[in-house]
Design a protein around this motif. Structure first.
Motif, PDB file in Angstrom:
ATOM      1  N   VAL A 222     -29.197  27.049 -33.455  1.00 20.81           N
ATOM      2  CA  VAL A 222     -28.702  26.796 -34.806  1.00 20.81           C
ATOM      3  C   VAL A 222     -28.333  28.146 -35.413  1.00 20.81           C
ATOM      4  CG1 VAL A 222     -29.373  26.057 -37.126  1.00 20.81           C
ATOM      5  CG2 VAL A 222     -29.950  24.631 -35.148  1.00 20.81           C
ATOM      6  N   VAL A 223     -27.034  28.408 -35.418  1.00 24.51           N
ATOM      7  CA  VAL A 223     -26.533  29.715 -35.846  1.00 24.51           C
ATOM      8  C   VAL A 223     -26.283  29.686 -37.351  1.00 24.51           C
ATOM      9  CG1 VAL A 223     -24.701  31.430 -35.511  1.00 24.51           C
ATOM     10  CG2 VAL A 223     -25.461  30.010 -33.582  1.00 24.51           C
ATOM     11  N   VAL A 224     -26.942  30.600 -38.042  1.00 23.49           N
ATOM     12  CA  VAL A 224     -26.801  30.646 -39.500  1.00 23.49           C
ATOM     13  C   VAL A 224     -25.576  31.498 -39.853  1.00 23.49           C
ATOM     14  CG1 VAL A 224     -27.957  31.181 -41.679  1.00 23.49           C
ATOM     15  CG2 VAL A 224     -29.320  30.449 -39.699  1.00 23.49           C
ATOM     16  N   LEU A 225     -24.549  30.819 -40.364  1.00 21.75           N
ATOM     17  CA  LEU A 225     -23.288  31.495 -40.716  1.00 21.75           C
ATOM     18  C   LEU A 225     -23.467  32.376 -41.946  1.00 21.75           C
ATOM     19  CD1 LEU A 225     -20.897  28.442 -40.248  1.00 21.75           C
ATOM     20  CD2 LEU A 225     -21.104  30.420 -38.730  1.00 21.75           C
TER      21      LEU A 225
ATOM     22  N   LEU B 168     -24.686  24.756 -28.941  1.00 24.17           N
ATOM     23  CA  LEU B 168     -24.469  25.526 -30.159  1.00 24.17           C
ATOM     24  C   LEU B 168     -24.233  24.628 -31.345  1.00 24.17           C
ATOM     25  CD1 LEU B 168     -21.774  28.335 -29.729  1.00 24.17           C
ATOM     26  CD2 LEU B 168     -24.161  28.613 -30.407  1.00 24.17           C
ATOM     27  N   ASP B 169     -24.821  24.988 -32.463  1.00 27.43           N
ATOM     28  CA  ASP B 169     -24.439  24.341 -33.717  1.00 27.43           C
ATOM     29  C   ASP B 169     -24.538  25.381 -34.832  1.00 27.43           C
ATOM     30  OD1 ASP B 169     -23.585  22.410 -35.482  1.00 27.43           O
ATOM     31  OD2 ASP B 169     -24.983  20.896 -34.759  1.00 27.43           O
ATOM     32  N   PHE B 170     -23.923  25.076 -35.966  1.00 28.09           N
ATOM     33  CA  PHE B 170     -23.807  26.054 -37.042  1.00 28.09           C
ATOM     34  C   PHE B 170     -24.216  25.444 -38.372  1.00 28.09           C
ATOM     35  CE2 PHE B 170     -20.713  26.942 -33.768  1.00 28.09           C
ATOM     36  CZ  PHE B 170     -20.851  28.310 -33.571  1.00 28.09           C
ATOM     37  N   LEU B 171     -24.815  26.265 -39.204  1.00 29.50           N
ATOM     38  CA  LEU B 171     -24.971  25.857 -40.593  1.00 29.50           C
ATOM     39  C   LEU B 171     -24.827  27.052 -41.506  1.00 29.50           C
ATOM     40  CD1 LEU B 171     -27.940  26.656 -41.853  1.00 29.50           C
ATOM     41  CD2 LEU B 171     -28.677  24.558 -40.801  1.00 29.50           C
TER      42      LEU B 171
ATOM     43  N   LEU C 291     -25.311  20.925 -40.074  1.00 28.45           N
ATOM     44  CA  LEU C 291     -25.137  20.820 -38.633  1.00 28.45           C
ATOM     45  C   LEU C 291     -24.314  19.598 -38.242  1.00 28.45           C
ATOM     46  CD1 LEU C 291     -28.843  21.511 -37.602  1.00 28.45           C
ATOM     47  CD2 LEU C 291     -26.918  23.088 -37.433  1.00 28.45           C
ATOM     48  N   GLU C 292     -23.724  19.672 -37.063  1.00 33.02           N
ATOM     49  CA  GLU C 292     -23.021  18.523 -36.497  1.00 33.02           C
ATOM     50  C   GLU C 292     -24.019  17.619 -35.762  1.00 33.02           C
ATOM     51  OE1 GLU C 292     -18.950  18.676 -34.103  1.00 33.02           O
ATOM     52  OE2 GLU C 292     -20.638  19.300 -32.882  1.00 33.02           O
ATOM     53  N   ASN C 293     -25.037  18.250 -35.164  1.00 34.25           N
ATOM     54  CA  ASN C 293     -25.991  17.532 -34.315  1.00 34.25           C
ATOM     55  C   ASN C 293     -27.211  17.027 -35.070  1.00 34.25           C
ATOM     56  OD1 ASN C 293     -25.409  18.136 -31.163  1.00 34.25           O
ATOM     57  ND2 ASN C 293     -24.664  19.793 -32.450  1.00 34.25           N
ATOM     58  N   ASP C 294     -27.750  15.909 -34.549  1.00 39.16           N
ATOM     59  CA  ASP C 294     -29.059  15.445 -34.972  1.00 39.16           C
ATOM     60  C   ASP C 294     -30.080  16.293 -34.194  1.00 39.16           C
ATOM     61  OD1 ASP C 294     -31.305  14.097 -35.688  1.00 39.16           O
ATOM     62  OD2 ASP C 294     -30.703  12.164 -34.834  1.00 39.16           O
ATOM     63  N   VAL C 295     -31.015  16.900 -34.881  1.00 45.07           N
ATOM     64  CA  VAL C 295     -31.946  17.798 -34.186  1.00 45.07           C
ATOM     65  C   VAL C 295     -33.190  17.076 -33.674  1.00 45.07           C
ATOM     66  CG1 VAL C 295     -31.168  19.786 -35.529  1.00 45.07           C
ATOM     67  CG2 VAL C 295     -33.228  18.561 -36.239  1.00 45.07           C
TER      68      VAL C 295
ATOM     69  N   ILE D 236     -33.389  28.873 -34.201  1.00 42.55           N
ATOM     70  CA  ILE D 236     -32.576  29.323 -35.342  1.00 42.55           C
ATOM     71  C   ILE D 236     -32.207  30.794 -35.129  1.00 42.55           C
ATOM     72  CG2 ILE D 236     -32.492  29.645 -37.850  1.00 42.55           C
ATOM     73  CD1 ILE D 236     -34.670  27.487 -38.119  1.00 42.55           C
ATOM     74  N   ILE D 237     -30.912  31.088 -35.222  1.00 40.45           N
ATOM     75  CA  ILE D 237     -30.430  32.453 -34.977  1.00 40.45           C
ATOM     76  C   ILE D 237     -30.003  33.099 -36.293  1.00 40.45           C
ATOM     77  CG2 ILE D 237     -28.804  33.883 -33.675  1.00 40.45           C
ATOM     78  CD1 ILE D 237     -30.593  32.210 -31.851  1.00 40.45           C
TER      79      ILE D 237
END
Ligand code: IMP
Ligand code: MG
Length: 181
Positions: A39-42, A62-65, A86-90, A97-98
């Motif tokens: 989960v990449v923190v933009l 990969l997913d982003f928030l 996010l696009e994905n259900d976690v 978390i990055i």
């Protein structure tokens, strides 16, 4: 020139590579047999995440928030606004978390809570940098690239007023750059 605004290079490209490859090795060991949902923190973490994932040898998705602190100057509440979710259900996923840098820890404390509430199988944090002297939240950060002193840094994804993200190293801005804004 962008680099004329930099007082000193704190972490050069060679050192960055060392830090990131080391994190990738540790993460690969710890997640053996599992799949990671990064989960990449933009936006600041984009360059770090892109480098880090190439040093990880377990499956990574990969997913982003994008999050921002609620209001201005109200940093202590830990309440954050999710600007892009996010696009994905976690649920049932191993969330990593990055982050680019942890300061007060308010953002990450809120995100970690959110991922747990959404019933991730596990939630860990990997931050390239950390400023321990600024911490307001007592959060566990499983992977930290490097602790740094309380100085405002830019480059390797990190910005000042959205600029300087493209610098390939981490640098300290000259004080006159702040003064002119
Ligand atoms: P926290 O919620 O107070 O931990 O804020 C962390 C966020 O603040 C980071 O993800 C960055 O976006 C930003 N930040 C904190 N320190 C710096 C810095 O030195 N340079 C650039 N951005 C920073
Ligand atoms: Mg950030």
């Amino acid at each position: 020139m962008l680099k004329d605004d930099i007082k000193e290079i704190m972490i050069d490209e060679e050192k960055i590579k060392e830090i990131v490859s080391d994190l990738g090795r540790r993460i690969s060991e710890d997640y053996a047999g599992k799949e990671i949902l990064m989960v990449v923190v933009l936006k600041g973490s984009v360059i770090f995440a892109a480098d880090l994932m190439r040093y990880i040898d377990v499956p990574v998705k990969l997913d982003f928030l994008q999050a921002s602190s609620y209001g201005s100057g109200t940093k202590s509440s830990g309440i954050i606004n999710i600007k892009r979710d996010l696009e994905n259900d976690v649920m049932g996923r191993h969330v990593l978390i990055i982050e680019d840098i942890v300061d007060s820890g308010n953002t990450l404390a809120a995100l970690k809570r959110m991922m747990s509430e959404r019933q991730a199988a596990s939630v860990k944090i990997c931050s390239f940098l950390s400023k321990p002297s600024r911490r307001e939240q007592d959060i566990e950060i499983e992977y930290i690239g490097m602790d740094i002193p309380d100085e405002f840094v830019v480059g390797y994804g990190m910005d000042f007023n959205e600029a300087y993200r493209q610098l390939p190293y981490v640098g300290v801005l000259k004080p006159q750059v702040y003064a002119s804004v």
